[in-house]
Design a protein around this motif. Structure first.
Motif, PDB file in Angstrom:
ATOM      1  N   VAL A 283       0.859  -1.182   0.000  1.00 25.65           N
ATOM      2  CA  VAL A 283       0.000   0.000   0.000  1.00 25.65           C
ATOM      3  C   VAL A 283       0.900   1.239   0.000  1.00 25.65           C
ATOM      4  O   VAL A 283       1.773   1.389   0.847  1.00 25.65           O
ATOM      5  CB  VAL A 283      -0.933   0.017   1.223  1.00 25.65           C
ATOM      6  CG1 VAL A 283      -1.780   1.289   1.225  1.00 25.65           C
ATOM      7  CG2 VAL A 283      -1.829  -1.211   1.221  1.00 25.65           C
ATOM      8  N   THR A 292      -3.032  -4.950 -10.284  1.00 20.87           N
ATOM      9  CA  THR A 292      -3.291  -4.848  -8.855  1.00 20.87           C
ATOM     10  C   THR A 292      -2.416  -3.754  -8.253  1.00 20.87           C
ATOM     11  O   THR A 292      -1.305  -3.513  -8.712  1.00 20.87           O
ATOM     12  CB  THR A 292      -2.991  -6.189  -8.171  1.00 20.87           C
ATOM     13  OG1 THR A 292      -3.623  -7.233  -8.913  1.00 20.87           O
ATOM     14  CG2 THR A 292      -3.518  -6.216  -6.753  1.00 20.87           C
ATOM     15  N   PHE A 293      -2.931  -3.101  -7.223  1.00 24.40           N
ATOM     16  CA  PHE A 293      -2.251  -2.011  -6.513  1.00 24.40           C
ATOM     17  C   PHE A 293      -2.215  -0.719  -7.323  1.00 24.40           C
ATOM     18  O   PHE A 293      -1.472   0.197  -6.999  1.00 24.40           O
ATOM     19  CB  PHE A 293      -0.814  -2.388  -6.118  1.00 24.40           C
ATOM     20  CG  PHE A 293      -0.669  -3.769  -5.570  1.00 24.40           C
ATOM     21  CD1 PHE A 293      -1.286  -4.128  -4.381  1.00 24.40           C
ATOM     22  CD2 PHE A 293       0.073  -4.724  -6.241  1.00 24.40           C
ATOM     23  CE1 PHE A 293      -1.164  -5.410  -3.880  1.00 24.40           C
ATOM     24  CE2 PHE A 293       0.202  -6.006  -5.750  1.00 24.40           C
ATOM     25  CZ  PHE A 293      -0.421  -6.346  -4.564  1.00 24.40           C
ATOM     26  N   ASN A 296      -8.168   2.527  -6.843  1.00 21.60           N
ATOM     27  CA  ASN A 296      -8.541   3.305  -5.661  1.00 21.60           C
ATOM     28  C   ASN A 296      -8.974   2.359  -4.548  1.00 21.60           C
ATOM     29  O   ASN A 296      -9.828   1.489  -4.751  1.00 21.60           O
ATOM     30  CB  ASN A 296      -9.686   4.268  -5.993  1.00 21.60           C
ATOM     31  CG  ASN A 296      -9.262   5.340  -6.981  1.00 21.60           C
ATOM     32  OD1 ASN A 296      -8.139   5.841  -6.912  1.00 21.60           O
ATOM     33  ND2 ASN A 296     -10.147   5.685  -7.905  1.00 21.60           N
ATOM     34  N   GLU A 297      -8.390   2.540  -3.369  1.00 20.89           N
ATOM     35  CA  GLU A 297      -8.699   1.663  -2.240  1.00 20.89           C
ATOM     36  C   GLU A 297     -10.145   1.857  -1.795  1.00 20.89           C
ATOM     37  O   GLU A 297     -10.629   2.989  -1.673  1.00 20.89           O
ATOM     38  CB  GLU A 297      -7.743   1.948  -1.085  1.00 20.89           C
ATOM     39  CG  GLU A 297      -7.942   1.027   0.102  1.00 20.89           C
ATOM     40  CD  GLU A 297      -6.922   1.260   1.201  1.00 20.89           C
ATOM     41  OE1 GLU A 297      -7.049   0.611   2.260  1.00 20.89           O
ATOM     42  OE2 GLU A 297      -6.005   2.090   1.003  1.00 20.89           O
ATOM     43  N   LYS A 300     -13.763   1.221   4.532  1.00 20.02           N
ATOM     44  CA  LYS A 300     -14.045   0.198   5.538  1.00 20.02           C
ATOM     45  C   LYS A 300     -15.447  -0.375   5.392  1.00 20.02           C
ATOM     46  O   LYS A 300     -15.656  -1.585   5.538  1.00 20.02           O
ATOM     47  CB  LYS A 300     -13.858   0.801   6.936  1.00 20.02           C
ATOM     48  CG  LYS A 300     -13.988  -0.212   8.059  1.00 20.02           C
ATOM     49  CD  LYS A 300     -13.674   0.418   9.404  1.00 20.02           C
ATOM     50  CE  LYS A 300     -13.786  -0.611  10.522  1.00 20.02           C
ATOM     51  NZ  LYS A 300     -13.486  -0.012  11.853  1.00 20.02           N
ATOM     52  N   LEU A 303     -15.490  -2.853   2.637  1.00 17.01           N
ATOM     53  CA  LEU A 303     -14.817  -4.095   3.025  1.00 17.01           C
ATOM     54  C   LEU A 303     -15.741  -4.964   3.872  1.00 17.01           C
ATOM     55  O   LEU A 303     -15.769  -6.194   3.727  1.00 17.01           O
ATOM     56  CB  LEU A 303     -13.533  -3.794   3.802  1.00 17.01           C
ATOM     57  CG  LEU A 303     -12.413  -3.056   3.061  1.00 17.01           C
ATOM     58  CD1 LEU A 303     -11.161  -2.996   3.927  1.00 17.01           C
ATOM     59  CD2 LEU A 303     -12.092  -3.716   1.732  1.00 17.01           C
ATOM     60  N   TYR A 316      -8.151  -5.946   2.196  1.00 13.68           N
ATOM     61  CA  TYR A 316      -7.875  -4.827   1.291  1.00 13.68           C
ATOM     62  C   TYR A 316      -8.653  -5.063   0.008  1.00 13.68           C
ATOM     63  O   TYR A 316      -8.829  -6.205  -0.439  1.00 13.68           O
ATOM     64  CB  TYR A 316      -6.376  -4.755   0.991  1.00 13.68           C
ATOM     65  CG  TYR A 316      -5.970  -3.717  -0.030  1.00 13.68           C
ATOM     66  CD1 TYR A 316      -5.823  -2.380   0.335  1.00 13.68           C
ATOM     67  CD2 TYR A 316      -5.722  -4.067  -1.354  1.00 13.68           C
ATOM     68  CE1 TYR A 316      -5.441  -1.426  -0.601  1.00 13.68           C
ATOM     69  CE2 TYR A 316      -5.341  -3.124  -2.292  1.00 13.68           C
ATOM     70  CZ  TYR A 316      -5.202  -1.800  -1.909  1.00 13.68           C
ATOM     71  OH  TYR A 316      -4.827  -0.863  -2.832  1.00 13.68           O
ATOM     72  N   GLU A 318      -9.606  -2.833  -3.919  1.00 17.11           N
ATOM     73  CA  GLU A 318      -9.434  -1.623  -4.715  1.00 17.11           C
ATOM     74  C   GLU A 318     -10.206  -1.750  -6.015  1.00 17.11           C
ATOM     75  O   GLU A 318     -10.495  -2.857  -6.490  1.00 17.11           O
ATOM     76  CB  GLU A 318      -7.953  -1.378  -5.013  1.00 17.11           C
ATOM     77  CG  GLU A 318      -7.311  -2.452  -5.865  1.00 17.11           C
ATOM     78  CD  GLU A 318      -5.863  -2.148  -6.210  1.00 17.11           C
ATOM     79  OE1 GLU A 318      -5.211  -1.420  -5.454  1.00 17.11           O
ATOM     80  OE2 GLU A 318      -5.394  -2.644  -7.256  1.00 17.11           O
ATOM     81  N   SER A 320     -10.575  -0.080 -10.060  1.00 18.12           N
ATOM     82  CA  SER A 320     -10.057   0.771 -11.128  1.00 18.12           C
ATOM     83  C   SER A 320     -11.117   0.870 -12.209  1.00 18.12           C
ATOM     84  O   SER A 320     -12.258   0.438 -12.024  1.00 18.12           O
ATOM     85  CB  SER A 320      -8.759   0.183 -11.692  1.00 18.12           C
ATOM     86  OG  SER A 320      -9.036  -0.976 -12.442  1.00 18.12           O
ATOM     87  N   ARG A 385      -0.844  -6.081   5.093  1.00 22.43           N
ATOM     88  CA  ARG A 385      -0.793  -5.588   3.713  1.00 22.43           C
ATOM     89  C   ARG A 385       0.645  -5.511   3.205  1.00 22.43           C
ATOM     90  O   ARG A 385       1.106  -4.464   2.740  1.00 22.43           O
ATOM     91  CB  ARG A 385      -1.456  -4.217   3.605  1.00 22.43           C
ATOM     92  CG  ARG A 385      -2.907  -4.196   4.046  1.00 22.43           C
ATOM     93  CD  ARG A 385      -3.487  -2.818   3.895  1.00 22.43           C
ATOM     94  NE  ARG A 385      -4.903  -2.773   4.215  1.00 22.43           N
ATOM     95  CZ  ARG A 385      -5.678  -1.716   4.030  1.00 22.43           C
ATOM     96  NH1 ARG A 385      -5.162  -0.607   3.524  1.00 22.43           N
ATOM     97  NH2 ARG A 385      -6.951  -1.746   4.342  1.00 22.43           N
TER      98      ARG A 385
END
Length: 466
Positions: A283, A292-293, A296-297, A300, A303, A316, A318, A320, A385
């Motif tokens: 992160v 991946t990575f 946009n994260e 909470k 999740l 985690y 995200e 795109s 993470r």
């Protein structure tokens, strides 16, 4: 340590892994006279010809040897050198598998170095490296004659991430361009030699050489081939630069897939010697060569909703433009990916447990270098993470991690598998049945995507195809 005498006019073939010391006489290897009382090494699955200009003697510490009458290096090499010496600053060497391209590159580098020139070698043979680790393009400097190109002083490299350029022509061509520019502009090399892969067949293989020539702009392309080979390659390159055809050296050692794989194993071990494990957060880290990575994260609350859907802890996630990646402690049925795809507006959905990244080879860039080193992902900790990366270079907070397509066992250094570029984005089977709301919930639409939005939380009832 047996002493071996090489009669004048004979060649001693030394097969690696080997080491020897010249005791006396006059031995020539790849256009250069070997130094007396100096220890030389030959890497595994490599062979070096030592031609005796007069009766000579060596101390052989390890390795196998055989004798050949005469010189195995064609006399045409000297003629080609005299042509190149005049006005060829950049030289690209092209040929099929086991045609002796690297021996030609070594010969030319030695001849120019003997004249006091600074020679840059761009080793673009990513599967059978001499300069730099496997899966990379390496840039080395030679200022005095060498027995093999592996003795070149490593300057920098470019991480391609696979042992073949197939499907990665863009990375391969970009790497050659960047390193040739560095050799020319920063290092001020007098000569630049570009050693290429043995892929000269099929449209993609020929276009790879064409685009290398277009970006590197060599003054000459040397075509190392047997009669009636590389005809198309010669015609293609002849349209963008001067070409010279030269003979394949005698007694070129053919290597099969097993030999090539064993040589890479030796090199992985060499470049990861004394490696240590570093914990690297994924992160906020600069990461390349993976979707991946890069999104946009998710927050909470999202999740929590995903945990309810998956029935698993989600550490985690995200999103795109075209995919959603979810790091889950447990794997889930493929059908769930179909539902998530609909839920997030038909983006591709990827459920990641961390196992997918285990043993992946990575490149490390930083400290002003395009290639600082390589590493292997030896552990994944979703709760923090982070990855554990085994590498012999220090990985700083500002260093970039580049994901490769090769998996290497960190204990044995054996290649385990080549990762398909599309493996994480396989299209899941479509929803075929229906979704029931939980008590108290209603659905306002019959389309799967709209149902998913209006029926959360929900129950899946035979929701996906068998």
């Amino acid at each position: 340590m047996p002493k071996i005498t090489i009669p004048e006019g004979y060649t001693l073939i030394v097969e690696g892994e080997a080491s020897f010391r010249v005791l006396g006489g006059e031995l020539r290897a790849y256009g250069s006279i070997l130094e007396a009382d100096r220890e030389y090494t030959v890497e595994p699955l490599r062979a070096v010809p030592l031609y005796a200009l007069k009766d000579s003697e060596i101390d052989l510490y390890t390795g196998r040897v055989s004798f050949v009458k005469g010189d195995t290096v064609p006399p045409s090499r000297e003629e080609v050198f005299r042509i190149l010496e005049k006005d060829a600053k950049k030289i690209m060497i092209v040929g099929g598998l086991d045609s002796g391209k690297t021996s030609v590159a070594t010969f030319l580098a030695n001849k120019f170095a003997e004249k006091g020139e600074k020679v840059a070698v761009v080793d673009a043979d990513i599967g059978q490296k001499s300069i730099g680790p496997p899966t990379t393009i390496g840039l080395g400097i030679i200022e005095k004659p060498v027995l093999t190109l592996s003795e070149a002083h490593f300057i920098d490299g470019f991480f391609v991430g696979n042992i073949t350029p197939a499907g990665l022509l863009h990375r391969h061509v970009a790497g050659v361009k960047l390193l040739v520019d560095k050799a020319e502009d920063e290092l001020k090399a007098d000569r630049i030699i570009i050693d290429t892969t043995g892929w000269v067949t099929e449209l993609e293989g020929r276009e790879l050489k064409l685009f290398k020539a277009l970006v590197a702009k060599p003054d000459v392309a040397l075509i190392v081939s047997r009669p009636n080979e590389c005809i198309q390659m010669e015609k293609i390159l002849g349209q963008v630069t001067k070409t010279i055809r030269i003979d394949v050296p005698q007694l070129v050692k053919a290597r099969d897939r097993i030999d090539r794989k064993e040589y890479r194993k030796y090199q992985y071990r060499k470049y990861l010697a004394n490696a240590k494990t570093t914990k690297v957060s994924f992160v906020g880290r600069k990461i390349l060569y993976t979707l991946t990575f890069t999104g946009n994260e998710l927050g909470k609350n999202e999740l929590t909703r995903l945990e309810y859907i998956l029935g698993s802890r989600v550490h985690y996630a995200e999103m795109s433009d075209d995919h959603v990646s979810i790091f889950s402690e447990k794997s889930v049925p493929e059908e769930i990916s179909s539902f998530l795809k609909a839920m997030y507006g038909h983006r591709r959905a990827r459920i990641i447990t961390g196992a997918e990244f285990m043993h992946t080879l990575v490149g490390i860039s930083g400290d002003g270098k395009m290639l600082k080193g390589i590493g292997i992902i030896s552990g994944v900790d979703l709760s923090s993470r982070s990855f554990e990366v085994l590498s012999n270079v220090d990985i700083g907070e500002n260093d970039t991690i580049m994901f490769g397509l090769v998996k290497v066992n960190p204990l044995t250094f054996e290649e385990e598998t080549i990762i398909e570029k599309t493996v994480f984005f396989r299209e899941p089977r479509p929803l075929q049945r229906f979704i029931l709301p939980l008590p108290g919930q209603t659905c306002s639409s019959t389309s799967p995507g709209q149902q998913a939005e209006s029926c959360i939380p929900f129950l899946l009832v035979q929701a996906c195809g068998a």
